[in-house]
Design an enzyme around this catalytic site. Structure first.
Site, PDB file in Angstrom:
ATOM      1  CB  VAL A   1       4.265   2.169  -5.841  1.00 59.55           C
ATOM      2  CG1 VAL A   1       3.732   1.661  -4.509  1.00 59.55           C
ATOM      3  CG2 VAL A   1       5.775   2.008  -5.903  1.00 59.55           C
ATOM      4  CG  HIS A   2      -0.484   4.879  -6.316  1.00 62.54           C
ATOM      5  ND1 HIS A   2       0.685   5.535  -6.022  1.00 62.54           N
ATOM      6  CD2 HIS A   2      -1.393   5.301  -5.401  1.00 62.54           C
ATOM      7  CE1 HIS A   2       0.492   6.345  -4.990  1.00 62.54           C
ATOM      8  NE2 HIS A   2      -0.757   6.210  -4.582  1.00 62.54           N
TER       9      HIS A   2
END
Length: 643
Positions: free
Chosen positions: A579-580
């Site tokens: 996600v990052h």
């Protein structure tokens, strides 16, 4: 472990001194280490702190009773402060200690297991830096907090005056403000509204599950996951299609992720409860069938009915069932019995439990005696009580118990609450303090102004320089020569921006939302600045996301896929890293994997921090943490900019 807080105020005891105590209470570990809490006797002494050599021993006397003599207990110092090895020559004391250890082992074996969903506790609390928190003003570091904001105000004033002298405006050339406000601001607002309305699809899916159009355990959860994938892809795709600046894009994607996590939590908790509710309806129907059966009344010497329940052939111990049912009625906190079965199971034909055996007997029309009927009713009612408690969750009054909670207003309220984990009820406050809302809103816009000035004065110039180098066709080797200087230029401004962003979201914005929604649990973060390991930082700096990952990724992967704790931890870190990296790819319009790699490197760093060399050196651990937080953002940002 012997508590030693406040030990400096206690008078020291020399070796071989005695401590006259009427009562010594505490626990004793299997390693022989005592945790004792003596009640103060006439001399007022307590156990001394354990410091110095490990060979030192102390004898303490304690009274059996008024008529008996004292008992000698020897406490030998260990290499850890406040820990003693306890020995006693008295056989009675040894027997008491042995039984105590056995009792603690038994209690540990019977410890109530963690429930799949109701594993988080919401309580009334304030954030650390909130002025409503009494601990904030009483903190010994309160002055440093004040100093920080004075420094930010002076920095803002200094940069503003410099900009005014050079450009005639306190914001300088103001490229960042122009970029944010000159492109699709209204479209961004409409997009955010559409994302919010789109979450209602999850609510209507749960209504279909409630109406039994869909079955959560037989495919509805697949439909939910497909919808979540479509939802996220739509948000990211729309942001790319509009060719927004990074400020618009990252806001839309992060807010979309928040809505996505809320939908997931709402759907999977209510989906789980729908299975519990189906089981409840099934058992209620079985109970009605049982109550319509006519029991037989055969005497002790009369032949049994050929259809009568045979305890040996059926595998059902009626006496044992009766005993367990009585225990459950008398003790509501009793550990869940393994014979009950899965809370969401509705296939009693294959289930291995007492309830399933009783259901089979009812279905077969087996003749039973009045005592057996009474026992069967007790067992089913006990199971129904357990299911009702599960359906009520944290709803004390039961007003929001499933399926009463499936209302559009309840769903809309959850979407607005500053939490990512769905519960049937949360601790609430009585009224809104509008002065507090005004204070936090003022702080929000004030912090935004400071961030804008710092970005324009210290972050925009080096970023613009790297972009001009790329546009001019400068080779990677030449750009790489500028890499150390870009890292150096971004070190302090990115650290300040990181701290201000955290304060803006977790202290200002979330507290505004909490106040407006009467949400009383303000535990949005812990004291992450004192972290000595990276896993401690991951737990404390963003509690809402950590709680979501804990419940819906870590625990769910263990219960659903039967993963080990280490494997579940790896997948949790992996998801977070993906996600990052997705956010960085959206921001820089390219995939490089630098942040993804840095996120996964936290796992070996966590393992290293648990080594005995670092575990006992909190200051060193905190230095390593702050060094990584200081250098990491500028180093990674420079990598994405230069290469």
């Amino acid at each position: 472990m012997v508590e030693t807080s406040g030990a400096s105020r206690r008078p020291p005891l020399e070796s071989q001194d005695t401590l006259d105590q009427v009562k010594l209470t505490g626990t004793l570990g299997n390693d022989g280490v005592a945790s004792l809490h003596p009640e103060h006797g006439s001399n007022g002494h307590a156990l001394p702190p354990a410091e110095g050599a490990t060979s030192d021993t102390r004898d303490f006397g304690g009274k059996r009773s008024k008529s008996e003599g004292s008992i000698q207990i020897r406490l030998e110092k260990t290499d850890r402060k406040g820990r003693y090895i306890l020995t006693a020559d008295d056989p009675e004391i040894r027997e008491i200690l042995r039984k105590g250890i056995e009792r603690e082992e038994l209690e540990a074996a019977n410890k109530k297991p963690r429930i799949r969903f109701r594993d988080l506790v919401f309580t009334r609390q304030f954030t650390t830096f909130d002025r409503q928190n009494p601990a904030s003003s009483e903190s010994p570091f309160f002055g440093f907090f004040t100093l920080f904001w004075i420094a930010m105000a002076l920095l803002l004033f200094q940069v503003s005056m410099k900009n005014f002298r050079e450009y005639g405006s306190i914001l300088g050339r103001n490229q960042i403000m122009k970029m944010m406000l000159s492109h699709d601001v209204y479209v961004l607002g409409l997009t955010d509204g559409a994302m919010c309305v789109g979450t209602s699809v999850t609510f209507f899916l749960q209504k279909l599950v409630q109406w039994r159009v869909l079955n959560w355990g037989r495919g509805a959860w697949v439909v939910q996951n497909v919808w979540q994938t479509v939802y996220l892809a739509s948000v990211v795709g729309w942001a790319y299609f509009r060719e927004w600046p990074w400020t618009h894009t990252i806001f839309a994607v992060l807010h979309g992720l928040v809505f996505l996590m809320k939908q997931h939590s709402y759907a999977f908790y209510n989906g789980y409860l729908s299975g519990v509710y189906r089981r409840k309806l099934l058992l209620e129907n079985k109970l009605k069938q049982l109550q319509t059966m006519e029991p037989i009344h055969s005497g002790p010497s009369s032949p049994r009915d050929s259809r009568q329940m045979d305890a040996f052939s059926s595998g059902l111990d009626v006496a044992e069932l009766s005993k367990k049912a009585s225990e459950a009625i008398n003790n509501s906190d009793l550990k869940r019995r393994p014979s009950i079965g899965n809370r969401t199971s509705t296939n009693l034909a294959v289930e291995q439990s007492d309830v399933a055996t009783i259901a089979s007997a009812i279905h077969a029309g087996t003749a039973i005696t009045p005592d057996q009927m009474s026992t069967f009713e007790q067992v089913i009612n006990t199971e129904l009580e357990d299911l009702n408690r599960e359906l009520a969750g944290k709803s004390v009054s039961g007003a929001h118990a499933y399926p009463k909670n499936l209302r559009l207003l309840n769903f809309a309220e959850f979407i607005c609450l500053p939490t990512l984990v769905y519960e049937l009820e949360y601790p609430r406050q009585e009224k809104i303090n509008w002065w507090y809302v005004l204070e936090k809103l003022t702080a929000t816009f004030g912090v935004l102004c400071i961030m804008m000035v710092i970005s324009q004065a210290f972050i925009y110039p080096p970023i613009a320089k790297t972009l001009r180098m790329k546009e001019a066709g400068v080779s990677v080797a030449e750009r790489w020569q500028e890499f150390p200087w870009i890292v150096s230029d971004l070190l302090f401004p990115l650290l300040i921006e990181q701290l201000l962003t955290w304060y803006l979201i977790w202290e200002c914005i979330l507290n505004v939302l909490a106040e407006l929604t009467l949400f009383a649990d303000r535990g949005f973060y812990g004291d992450w600045w004192n972290s000595v390991t990276w896993d401690q930082y991951a737990r404390d700096w963003n509690r809402p996301v950590h709680n979501f990952l804990l419940r819906h990724v870590y625990h769910s992967s263990i219960s659903a896929f039967h993963l080990s704790k280490h494997t579940a931890t790896f997948y949790t870190f992996l998801l977070s890293a993906l996600v990052h990296e997705m956010c960085m790819a959206i921001m820089f319009k390219k995939v490089r994997g630098y942040l993804f790699t840095a996120q996964l490197l936290q796992m070996p760093l966590v393992m290293m921090s648990r080594h005995k060399f670092l575990r006992s050196r909190a200051v060193l651990g905190n230095v390593i943490f702050w060094f990584g937080l200081f250098v990491g953002p500028s180093f990674l940002t420079s990598l994405y900019l230069v290469i």
